[in-house]
Design a protein around this motif. Structure first.
Motif, PDB file in Angstrom:
ATOM      1  N   PRO A 277       0.954  -1.232   0.180  1.00  0.00           N
ATOM      2  CA  PRO A 277       0.041   0.157   0.168  1.00  0.00           C
ATOM      3  C   PRO A 277       0.947   1.450   0.009  1.00  0.00           C
ATOM      4  CG  PRO A 277      -0.164  -1.004   2.083  1.00  0.00           C
ATOM      5  CD  PRO A 277       0.631  -2.210   1.019  1.00  0.00           C
ATOM      6  N   TYR A 278       0.508   2.260  -0.686  1.00  0.00           N
ATOM      7  CA  TYR A 278       1.075   3.494  -0.907  1.00  0.00           C
ATOM      8  C   TYR A 278       0.380   4.545   0.195  1.00  0.00           C
ATOM      9  CZ  TYR A 278       3.902   7.052  -3.289  1.00  0.00           C
ATOM     10  OH  TYR A 278       4.448   8.002  -3.778  1.00  0.00           O
ATOM     11  N   THR A 279       0.468   4.322   1.371  1.00  0.00           N
ATOM     12  CA  THR A 279      -0.469   5.131   2.273  1.00  0.00           C
ATOM     13  C   THR A 279       0.461   6.017   3.175  1.00  0.00           C
ATOM     14  OG1 THR A 279      -0.681   3.261   3.516  1.00  0.00           O
ATOM     15  CG2 THR A 279      -2.339   3.548   2.082  1.00  0.00           C
ATOM     16  N   ALA A 280       1.524   5.441   3.805  1.00  0.00           N
ATOM     17  CA  ALA A 280       2.114   6.078   4.844  1.00  0.00           C
ATOM     18  C   ALA A 280       3.636   6.617   4.514  1.00  0.00           C
ATOM     19  CB  ALA A 280       2.191   5.272   6.099  1.00  0.00           C
ATOM     20  N   HIS A 281       3.859   6.787   3.348  1.00  0.00           N
ATOM     21  CA  HIS A 281       5.156   7.061   2.907  1.00  0.00           C
ATOM     22  C   HIS A 281       5.369   8.704   3.640  1.00  0.00           C
ATOM     23  CE1 HIS A 281       7.944   8.843  -0.211  1.00  0.00           C
ATOM     24  NE2 HIS A 281       8.656   8.572   0.744  1.00  0.00           N
ATOM     25  N   MET A 282       6.300   8.833   4.490  1.00  0.00           N
ATOM     26  CA  MET A 282       6.514  10.226   4.870  1.00  0.00           C
ATOM     27  C   MET A 282       7.650  10.817   4.106  1.00  0.00           C
ATOM     28  SD  MET A 282       4.365  10.318   7.119  1.00  0.00           S
ATOM     29  CE  MET A 282       4.665  12.049   7.912  1.00  0.00           C
TER      30      MET A 282
ATOM     31  N   GLY B 261      16.792   0.849  -1.081  1.00  0.00           N
ATOM     32  CA  GLY B 261      16.739   1.326   0.159  1.00  0.00           C
ATOM     33  C   GLY B 261      15.838   2.375   0.370  1.00  0.00           C
ATOM     34  N   ASP B 262      15.327   2.964  -0.572  1.00  0.00           N
ATOM     35  CA  ASP B 262      14.096   3.996  -0.205  1.00  0.00           C
ATOM     36  C   ASP B 262      13.169   3.115  -0.035  1.00  0.00           C
ATOM     37  OD1 ASP B 262      15.934   6.210  -0.613  1.00  0.00           O
ATOM     38  OD2 ASP B 262      15.342   6.566  -2.440  1.00  0.00           O
ATOM     39  N   LEU B 263      12.627   2.334  -0.856  1.00  0.00           N
ATOM     40  CA  LEU B 263      11.418   1.421  -0.638  1.00  0.00           C
ATOM     41  C   LEU B 263      11.651   0.841   0.879  1.00  0.00           C
ATOM     42  CD1 LEU B 263      10.883  -0.457  -3.968  1.00  0.00           C
ATOM     43  CD2 LEU B 263       9.341   1.253  -2.876  1.00  0.00           C
ATOM     44  N   MET B 264      12.615   0.235   1.227  1.00  0.00           N
ATOM     45  CA  MET B 264      12.553  -0.255   2.590  1.00  0.00           C
ATOM     46  C   MET B 264      12.435   0.983   3.616  1.00  0.00           C
ATOM     47  SD  MET B 264      15.937  -3.223   2.570  1.00  0.00           S
ATOM     48  CE  MET B 264      15.664  -3.165   4.087  1.00  0.00           C
ATOM     49  N   ALA B 265      13.089   2.152   3.490  1.00  0.00           N
ATOM     50  CA  ALA B 265      12.829   2.966   4.404  1.00  0.00           C
ATOM     51  C   ALA B 265      11.362   3.341   4.539  1.00  0.00           C
ATOM     52  CB  ALA B 265      13.472   4.230   4.025  1.00  0.00           C
ATOM     53  N   ARG B 266      10.742   3.365   3.426  1.00  0.00           N
ATOM     54  CA  ARG B 266       9.204   3.697   3.307  1.00  0.00           C
ATOM     55  C   ARG B 266       8.460   2.467   3.966  1.00  0.00           C
ATOM     56  NH1 ARG B 266       7.241   4.457  -2.565  1.00  0.00           N
ATOM     57  NH2 ARG B 266       6.692   2.311  -2.722  1.00  0.00           N
ATOM     58  N   HIS B 267       8.684   1.330   3.680  1.00  0.00           N
ATOM     59  CA  HIS B 267       8.388   0.285   4.621  1.00  0.00           C
ATOM     60  C   HIS B 267       8.076   0.511   6.049  1.00  0.00           C
ATOM     61  CE1 HIS B 267       7.598  -1.146   0.564  1.00  0.00           C
ATOM     62  NE2 HIS B 267       8.578  -2.242   0.593  1.00  0.00           N
ATOM     63  N   LEU B 268       9.547   0.786   6.232  1.00  0.00           N
ATOM     64  CA  LEU B 268       9.807   0.736   7.866  1.00  0.00           C
ATOM     65  C   LEU B 268       8.891   1.832   8.433  1.00  0.00           C
ATOM     66  CD1 LEU B 268      13.490   0.424   7.907  1.00  0.00           C
ATOM     67  CD2 LEU B 268      11.853  -0.627   9.792  1.00  0.00           C
ATOM     68  N   THR B 269       8.798   2.911   7.750  1.00  0.00           N
ATOM     69  CA  THR B 269       7.797   4.253   8.120  1.00  0.00           C
ATOM     70  C   THR B 269       6.417   3.960   8.340  1.00  0.00           C
ATOM     71  OG1 THR B 269       9.406   5.760   7.009  1.00  0.00           O
ATOM     72  CG2 THR B 269       7.480   6.669   7.504  1.00  0.00           C
ATOM     73  N   GLU B 270       6.005   2.928   7.446  1.00  0.00           N
ATOM     74  CA  GLU B 270       4.602   2.475   7.488  1.00  0.00           C
ATOM     75  C   GLU B 270       4.420   1.663   8.758  1.00  0.00           C
ATOM     76  OE1 GLU B 270       4.189   0.359   3.734  1.00  0.00           O
ATOM     77  OE2 GLU B 270       4.035   2.017   2.723  1.00  0.00           O
TER      78      GLU B 270
ATOM     79  N   ASP C  99      12.958  -9.349   7.100  1.00  0.00           N
ATOM     80  CA  ASP C  99      11.695  -9.058   7.664  1.00  0.00           C
ATOM     81  C   ASP C  99      10.861  -7.716   6.720  1.00  0.00           C
ATOM     82  OD1 ASP C  99      12.430 -10.800   9.637  1.00  0.00           O
ATOM     83  OD2 ASP C  99      13.356  -9.331  10.891  1.00  0.00           O
ATOM     84  N   ILE C 100      11.688  -7.016   6.208  1.00  0.00           N
ATOM     85  CA  ILE C 100      11.131  -6.017   5.652  1.00  0.00           C
ATOM     86  C   ILE C 100      10.824  -6.011   3.990  1.00  0.00           C
ATOM     87  CG2 ILE C 100      11.584  -3.336   5.237  1.00  0.00           C
ATOM     88  CD1 ILE C 100      13.597  -3.712   7.673  1.00  0.00           C
ATOM     89  N   ILE C 101      11.984  -6.661   3.381  1.00  0.00           N
ATOM     90  CA  ILE C 101      12.123  -6.450   1.723  1.00  0.00           C
ATOM     91  C   ILE C 101      11.143  -7.765   1.470  1.00  0.00           C
ATOM     92  CG2 ILE C 101      13.726  -8.138   1.842  1.00  0.00           C
ATOM     93  CD1 ILE C 101      14.954  -6.472  -0.456  1.00  0.00           C
ATOM     94  N   SER C 102      10.227  -7.266   0.328  1.00  0.00           N
ATOM     95  CA  SER C 102       9.242  -8.170  -0.020  1.00  0.00           C
ATOM     96  C   SER C 102       9.577  -8.829  -1.249  1.00  0.00           C
ATOM     97  CB  SER C 102       8.022  -7.247  -0.597  1.00  0.00           C
ATOM     98  OG  SER C 102       8.221  -6.468  -1.604  1.00  0.00           O
TER      99      SER C 102
END
Length: 670
Positions: A99-104, A492-501, A607-610
């Protein structure tokens, strides 16, 4: 009613609507297509199903042609977008399987500002960009492929080539430090830097045969001709190594007890953004150098050392012997300043006063390297000198035969991690200085070779600077010219976004645990995982208090580096809440140890990377060395980072955080 097969269904589409289906009692027994069996007028044909289909299709075609003439769609752009996606550059934002919802997004300054450096580039508003990151998906597939003619033109603008004996037995972060220093040297001497065409990966995230399917698997110690003794020091096996392209043949097993020194040879282009680097400085690979000189590119020495006689063809080279680079009685600097040379052993009256005071304070008539703040304290009560006037103090020191040098603070009292985020000054006798430019810029041979290694125990750049401007230039090379590969940054940016979510849009904290061979060699901060991890979580508590103070004062600032603007998330994002997970990068691979880390709230890369992320990036994520590069990007975006001051991973992370405009107080190494 009899069942109809596919053939009968196909035939039915050709029958007139008034004609009974083949399965009806009045089924026609003649030819299967009644249109062909009896003549009909065109009016009658229109009343058939086929006729209506033909009329509708014709009308649709005419309408489409009219729309095409009006709007003229850009088919080329559509094909390019599909091509970029298919070639692994990733889908547009929001279509990556999550989901592209909580990207800060990361604010990088006031609106309308233009942050410096590629880490801060872009606004996130362009096509295909991830909002707030400034990185366009697929940008790497648009990189320029340099032709041999273009490379020749690039080299023509320089005096020739600067080459090294590359230490390919080291990990990538140390290799990157060596490359950064070499970029500085080549720029200083107006020469084209020649980089190795490949490096060796040291770890595989899966079984070795999986990685061997994607890169040549080798005994990397044998390839580079190095061994490691019980103290962890890397050594050459033989003095003859410099003359033998088959370096390492018949080497003994390394002496620290570790039997697995398997490696995988990977093109160096996967480790950093070569097109971006070439936009700022002339650089070629050894394979390109060989091709330019009519030599076989496959003859590149696998050890990483320069091929001496093997690479000669109608050209000459000059070798700067390793022992002449910086013997113990000199200090290597970038270049000498003519205006300070006149005071060597020719002190003014004020200079004599300064010399007398410093010799008294140091208890030695022969001064050596001194720290700037110590010198200021030693001279503070001399009436003729205002130590708070730093420019005036520097001029006064010159009159005493002393030079102010510009460099960087090491970590843990040593210079291992080579970060350039803490600039400092030092003072040394001018007569000790030797300028690299002054010593070898008069060499006119096409190839200038620096023999051996000048990396360990030296300052970033493998020298000190005689001006603050030169030091700032080197910071720009490190922070803005030498960039991670675009796909490393992308994942790396994608993983950072997943973590922020995962933390609900709040800050996430990140730590690095250097384990692996450090545990065996006794270099790790703790042998057991529990006390080692507690050092990280304790640091997070201190980091929380630091960020609270920054928020309360509103006094956030960037590191003293050029070309960056403040990342304001330290002020705008909420701190982690109790129970929020944190990101942990580590080379620990023990099952029980990793399970313990997870039980304490750690999220690891797996645990983070899909699956989608892995498919987007490709085979490179098989190798632990490249996974580590991705983890550095993730840690560079964390609200707080804690690392180990003897690990090169920490130094690279601090540099990336500085390039992103992070407040330096939110990144700590110990």
């Amino acid at each position: 009613m009899a069942a109809r097969n596919s053939d009968s269904l196909d035939r039915e589409t050709l029958l007139p609507l008034s004609y009974p289906p083949p399965s009806s009692p009045s089924q026609h027994t003649g030819p299967s297509n009644p249109i062909l069996s009896r003549p009909r007028s065109w009016r009658a044909l229109i009343n058939t199903r086929l006729g209506r289909i033909v009329v509708f299709s014709g009308a649709t075609l005419i309408a489409l042609l009219a729309l095409h003439g009006i709007f003229k769609p850009d088919y080329k752009a559509g094909v390019q977008k599909a091509y970029s996606w298919a070639n692994g550059s990733g889908p547009p934002p929001g279509q990556d399987g999550r989901p592209y919802t909580a990207h800060m997004p990361e604010p990088t300054g006031s609106s309308g500002s233009t942050p410096g450096g590629i880490m801060n580039a872009g606004t996130g508003s362009g096509p295909g960009e991830v909002e707030g990151t400034g990185y366009a998906y697929g940008a790497h597939v648009e990189g320029h492929e340099w032709t041999m003619d273009e490379l020749r033109e690039m080299v023509k603008g320089t005096k020739g080539y600067y080459v090294r004996d590359w230490s390919l037995g080291l990990g990538w972060n140390n290799m990157r430090y060596i490359i950064e220093a070499s970029l500085l040297h080549a720029q200083l001497l107006n020469r084209t830097l020649v980089l190795p065409s490949f490096v060796y990966m040291r770890g595989c995230e899966f079984s070795h045969d999986v990685c061997a399917a994607y890169a040549p698997q080798v005994d990397r110690f044998k390839e580079v001709g190095w061994r490691r003794d019980l103290s962890g020091r890397w050594e050459r096996q033989s003095e003859d190594i410099l003359l033998d392209p088959s370096i390492g043949a018949g080497l003994m097993k390394r002496e620290d007890g570790q039997k697995d020194h398997t490696g995988w040879r990977v093109p160096i282009e996967y480790m950093f953004d070569l097109p971006h680097l070439r936009a700022s400085q002339p650089v070629v690979l050894v394979s390109e150098y060989l091709t330019l000189h009519g030599l076989n590119p496959s003859s590149e020495w696998k050890s990483g050392m320069w091929g001496r006689w093997a690479y000669e063809k109608d050209n000459t080279y000059y070798m700067l012997p390793n022992q002449q680079y910086d013997p113990q009685d000199i200090l290597r600097v970038d270049r000498l300043l003519p205006e300070v040379q006149q005071y060597i052993d020719n002190w003014t009256e004020r200079g004599q006063l300064i010399q007398a005071r410093l010799q008294l304070k140091k208890g030695n008539s022969e001064l050596g390297m001194m720290e700037w703040e110590d010198v200021k304290d030693d001279l503070r009560d001399i009436g003729e000198i205002n130590v708070d006037d730093e420019e005036g103090l520097e001029l006064a020191l010159r009159e005493a035969g002393l030079s102010v040098l510009y460099t960087f603070q090491g970590s843990r009292g040593i210079d291992l991690i080579k970060h350039v985020t803490e600039p400092i000054r030092q003072v040394a006798p001018t007569k000790m200085l030797r300028g690299l430019y002054d010593d070898v810029n008069n060499i006119n041979d096409e190839v200038l070779l620096l023999e051996g290694e000048v990396h360990l125990w030296r300052k970033p750049g493998s020298l000190r600077f005689t001006t603050s401007a030169a030091r700032s230039n080197f910071q720009s090379i490190v922070l803005h010219s030498m960039q991670p590969h675009p796909r490393v940054r992308e994942i790396g940016d994608l993983m950072a976004r997943h973590l922020t979510e995962k933390v609900g849009g709040r800050m996430y904290f990140a730590g690095h645990l250097r384990r692996g061979d450090f545990v065996e060699l006794g270099w790790a901060l703790a042998h057991d995982i529990a006390p080692h991890l507690k050092m990280v979580t304790d640091a997070f508590q201190r980091g929380t208090e630091t960020i609270k103070q920054i928020k309360a004062s509103g006094d956030a600032h960037v590191a003293p580096v050029p070309g960056v603007q403040l990342n304001t998330t330290v002020l705008t994002l909420e701190l982690p809440q109790q129970g929020d997970p944190f990101f942990l990068a580590t080379d620990e691979r023990g099952v029980d140890e990793l399970a313990y880390c997870r039980s304490q709230g750690a999220l690891l890369t797996p645990d983070i990377i899909s699956f989608t992320d892995r498919r987007m990036y490709g085979w490179e994520l098989l190798f632990s060395d490249i996974v580590m590069l991705v983890e550095q990007v993730v840690m560079s975006q964390s609200g707080f980072f804690y690392g180990y001051g003897a690990s090169s991973v920490a130094g690279g992370t601090l540099n990336q955080r500085a390039a992103r405009g992070r407040d330096p107080r939110t990144g700590v190494v110990e």
